[in-house]
Write a protein that holds these residues in place. Structure first.
Motif, PDB file in Angstrom:
ATOM      1  N   SER A  57       0.836  -1.249  -0.086  1.00 54.84           N
ATOM      2  CA  SER A  57      -0.001  -0.013  -0.150  1.00 54.84           C
ATOM      3  C   SER A  57       0.877   1.169  -0.243  1.00 54.84           C
ATOM      4  O   SER A  57       0.580   2.207  -0.628  1.00 54.84           O
ATOM      5  N   SER A  73       3.720   6.858   4.086  1.00 47.87           N
ATOM      6  CA  SER A  73       3.222   7.304   2.808  1.00 47.87           C
ATOM      7  C   SER A  73       3.687   8.855   2.636  1.00 47.87           C
ATOM      8  O   SER A  73       4.350   9.277   1.690  1.00 47.87           O
ATOM      9  N   ILE A 133       0.634   2.889   7.357  1.00 46.81           N
ATOM     10  CA  ILE A 133       0.615   3.113   5.887  1.00 46.81           C
ATOM     11  C   ILE A 133       0.409   4.642   5.609  1.00 46.81           C
ATOM     12  O   ILE A 133       1.479   5.110   4.986  1.00 46.81           O
TER      13      ILE A 133
END
Lengths: 455, 377
Positions: free
Chosen positions: A259, A323, A319
């Motif tokens: 992801s 990110s 995540i």
């Protein structure tokens, strides 16, 4: 028409045996070309095989659960050490109404209150989470109560073979220091307790921190068993088979890594493409932002954010955090490639047929510029697995009790690594193999995706 | 000159490049006009501003460094320089097309050639090609193929897979834009166009790619085709074929061609009018026949006479050349830009730049001492 062409092909094949070869190369599709270029890198193929193995292994997690009969998670009952109580390292509980097993389902809490060390019994209040009114008192026998003065030893009440407490001349129970390993092995071999249905806890409790126990549903758990035919990778501190936990851990670790890579890839491609294509102010701005991000030490900031963001120690928060800081490298790479590709003639000719900027950027240039990004993304997958693992290792990743990521499993295994190394070793091995597989694949992907390479 | 037939009229075009070392006047006051069905050849040495002229007409000059500082580019009387970018994009490819110099690199290596031709049709004529919508229609077929593909080793499934593959290919070929693209490929003389349309550029030879480029440029029937060194990278036989093809298409569709080359043989073959450029300026502008028969500017004379000819008797004289080098764009000579290399230069050439004088027959020349052909050259 299709038939015609087929027939004609057949004829040419008969006419000239070489023609077959020519036709074959001429009809190579893009995917075939990519595959044949990728295949040339032996290491990349090895990496791909390892990666596919990891994928299948992770996806097969429920299967392992069924096969071994061991669930991935602790179905957790928490034993809390309240003030005035003695931290118990392990309890074996004999319930007068033991038949009534449903109270030992998930979501119950225990308190030790009235501890009678002499008789080895304690009164335990049990409250359900669902209903505060529902309180019931049980009398439990404590198998052992002791201070944990070191991780590698336990003070235990001495018992004879029948399980009766051995007493000294004054009638006090004799307590002795037992090595942790012997202690656990002893528990595992003690079928009598298992037969009576006991609740065991294996994690040395810290002050005020919950100790987790497993309400095994009558069937005994073998805890801290090394790799054996019954448990290929052994069992861990919760009496759980390591195999399904690793498989589930792989799911979560790979899910986080993919992801993050996907999101950072998209963001990086977008900003990098804008900067590289337009240059000038956009480019300068992006470079400054990337430089700024480069000055931030990542691990400390991750550690802070995980704690600051509510619910920071869940996979989705991880995540998000990875990110936010991960796209800069991809953006820089895309920017560089776009910078080079935008002066290519095909870009000019796309302009000359009247294509707009966005179309040129994302339809014409991007497929040509994608190879280095894919490579850096495949390396990025590895490094994100590593980041996640190091966060978990520091105890700042996902909660190992509910979300067993590989890093979390290592963190968990770390506490008793010297005596029971296998859960940690296998988790580490999986991380190592996955990261290496992506590094191996990077090279092959770079060559395979380069459209200018020969087949 | 100002009649209705004039499609493109360039007036006093100045394109400068602002580099860190100084200003490069790549095109410095160029004027020419192209009528319907006419071919204008622009010739000159490397770096004389031919390509920049053509790129300026397409508005493809990269601006930071480059800028069109002055002049007008009138397309049907409207100034292209005043058009917004959106309108320019509509004109590019549909009304004014361009063929680029390098057939090897001017096609996008990741797309099938059919896609690249179909794209300009999609952009300008609204024909839909192998786009999202048409792909969606083949979705079922596609997944059938994907799901069956693991069993490819079973012979019957393999034939079925091939069949699906052919049907998918067929669906692609049958979309309107692709059908037209294949028609174009046929028009430019590519054998078996249906199969070649699904080729990638790297599967084609140079001549084939140049044909694809021409098909791309011709797809929307443009009024003006700009061929920027279109045949330079090809060998002579292919070059002849391509020129023949362009002539044929010009005759059929009545388009105008702006032919940019340094190859005089090519202009002799194709052009009606020729503009000879030197250091960003037109030095001679004449009908092709006049220029080849009587080059009046010493530079044109030099260019023409530095080509060995087979139809002249063998002589022991050296082939004449134009002495010296093209001047550095940062450091152009004062006066006539050509005077340091000119065999005919006088004192005046060193001091004063000659204006572009118009002679009889619309011929223009920029020289103080043009070569006289009265006695016969």
């Amino acid at each position: 028409m299709a038939k015609d062409r087929k027939n004609r092909k057949k004829v040419t094949v008969i006419d000239n045996p070489n023609e077959q070869e020519i036709l074959k190369t001429a009809e190579y599709s893009m995917m075939q070309a990519i595959w044949s270029r990728f295949r040339r890198h032996k290491l990349a193929v090895v990496g791909l095989v390892i990666f596919l193995f990891m994928l299948v292994f992770s996806l097969a997690a429920p299967l392992f659960e069924v096969v071994t009969g061991y669930p991935k998670n602790y179905t957790s009952l928490h034993i809390k050490s309240l003030p005035g109580s003695i931290p118990g390292i392990a309890v074996s509980i004999t319930d007068p109404d033991w038949n009534n097993t449903e109270v030992y389902e998930n979501g119950k809490e225990f308190w030790f209150t009235n501890i009678d060390e002499e008789n080895g019994t304690a009164l335990i209040n049990m409250t359900t989470f669902e209903n505060e009114d529902y309180k019931r008192k049980y009398r439990f026998t404590l198998k052992s109560l002791g201070d944990v003065d070191a991780l590698d030893s336990v003070i235990e009440t001495k018992r004879d073979d029948t399980g009766a407490v051995v007493r000294d001349e004054d009638g006090k129970p004799i307590r002795e220091k037992v090595g942790l390993k012997e202690y656990f092995i002893g528990r595992a071999q003690n079928k009598r307790h298992i037969a009576t249905g006991q609740i065991l806890t294996y994690m040395p409790p810290k002050d005020g921190i919950d100790t987790t126990i497993d309400p095994s549903t009558g069937n005994g758990r073998e805890e801290y068993v090394g790799p054996a035919p019954m448990h290929i990778l052994g069992t861990d501190g919760g009496g759980h088979d390591v195999l399904p936990r690793l498989a589930y851990g792989g799911r979560i670790s790979l899910m986080i890594a993919f992801s993050v890579t996907f999101i950072t890839g998209l963001v990086g491609i977008f900003f990098g493409a804008l900067a590289g294509f337009f240059g000038g102010f956009a480019d300068a701005l992006l470079l400054r932002v990337i430089e700024l991000m480069g000055t931030i030490p990542l691990l400390p900031i991750y550690m802070v954010l995980v704690k600051v963001i509510p619910g920071g120690q869940t996979p989705f928060a991880l995540i998000l955090i990875f990110s936010v800081f991960g796209w800069a490298g991809h953006a820089r790479m895309v920017r560089g490639t776009f910078f080079r590709e935008r002066s290519q003639e095909y870009c000019e000719s796309a302009k000359a047929i009247g294509a707009g900027n966005m179309r040129i950027m994302f339809k014409h240039l991007l497929p040509n510029a994608i190879a280095p990004v894919i490579t850096s993304m495949s390396l990025g997958v590895g490094s994100i697995i590593l980041s996640e693992s190091s966060l978990s290792f520091l105890g700042l990743g996902a909660d190992p009790l509910t979300t067993p990521t590989w890093g979390a499993l290592i963190f968990e295994a770390n506490q008793y690594f010297l005596n029971m190394p296998w859960p940690g070793i296998f988790a580490g091995l999986l991380i190592f193999m996955t990261v290496v597989s992506f590094f191996f694949m990077g090279d092959g992907l770079r060559d395979a995706l380069d459209p200018r390479q020969k087949i | 000159m100002d009649n209705n037939n004039v499609i493109l009229d360039v007036k006093n075009l100045k394109t400068y490049f602002y580099m860190s070392d100084g200003v490069v006047p790549a095109v410095d006051g160029v004027s020419f006009s192209v009528k319907k069905g006419e071919t204008l050849g622009i010739v000159g040495e490397s770096g004389c501003g031919k390509s920049v002229t053509s790129l300026s007409v397409m508005r493809l000059i990269q601006t930071p460094p480059g800028k069109i500082v002055e002049g007008e580019i009138l397309y049907h009387g409207e100034n292209l320089l005043k058009f917004p970018m959106r309108k320019i994009r509509q004109l590019r490819g549909s009304n004014i097309s361009m063929i680029f110099q390098e057939p090897m690199t001017s096609l996008n290596p990741v797309f099938q050639v059919g896609d690249q031709i179909a794209e300009s049709l999609t952009l300008h004529q609204g024909l839909h090609g192998w786009d999202f919508r048409t792909r969606l229609r083949s979705w079922g077929l596609f997944w059938e193929m994907v799901l069956m593909s693991p069993l490819f080793f079973i012979p019957s499934i393999r034939t079925k897979l091939q069949d699906i593959n052919n049907r998918l290919k067929r669906m692609k070929i049958d979309t309107p834009a692709w059908a037209r693209a294949i028609e174009m490929l046929k028009l430019v003389g590519i054998p078996d166009p249906e199969r070649r349309a699904t080729d990638f550029p790297h599967q084609m030879s140079g001549g084939m790619r140049q044909r694809v480029m021409i098909a791309m440029a011709m797809a929307c029937n443009p009024e003006i085709l700009i061929a920027d060194e279109a045949t330079t990278a090809l060998d002579v036989t292919i070059q002849a074929q391509i020129l023949e093809l362009m002539k044929d298409l010009r005759r059929r569709f009545g388009m105008s061609i702006l032919l940019i080359t340094h190859n005089l043989a090519v202009v002799a073959e194709m052009a009606d009018k020729i503009a000879v450029m030197y250091a960003g300026k037109i030095v001679e502008y004449a009908n092709a026949n006049d220029l080849f028969a009587k080059p009046m500017h010493p530079y044109s004379w030099g260019l023409l006479h530095s080509i060995p000819r087979v139809d002249q008797p063998k002589s022991d004289d050296k082939l004449p050349t134009i002495e010296g080098m093209v001047p550095s764009p940062f450091n152009l000579p004062v006066g006539c830009k050509f005077h340091p290399r000119c065999f005919n230069a006088g004192q005046r050439c060193k001091e004063e730049e000659p204006p572009l004088q118009t002679l009889e027959n619309g011929r223009q020349i920029r020289c103080w001492f043009p070569i006289s052909h009265e006695g016969g050259a």
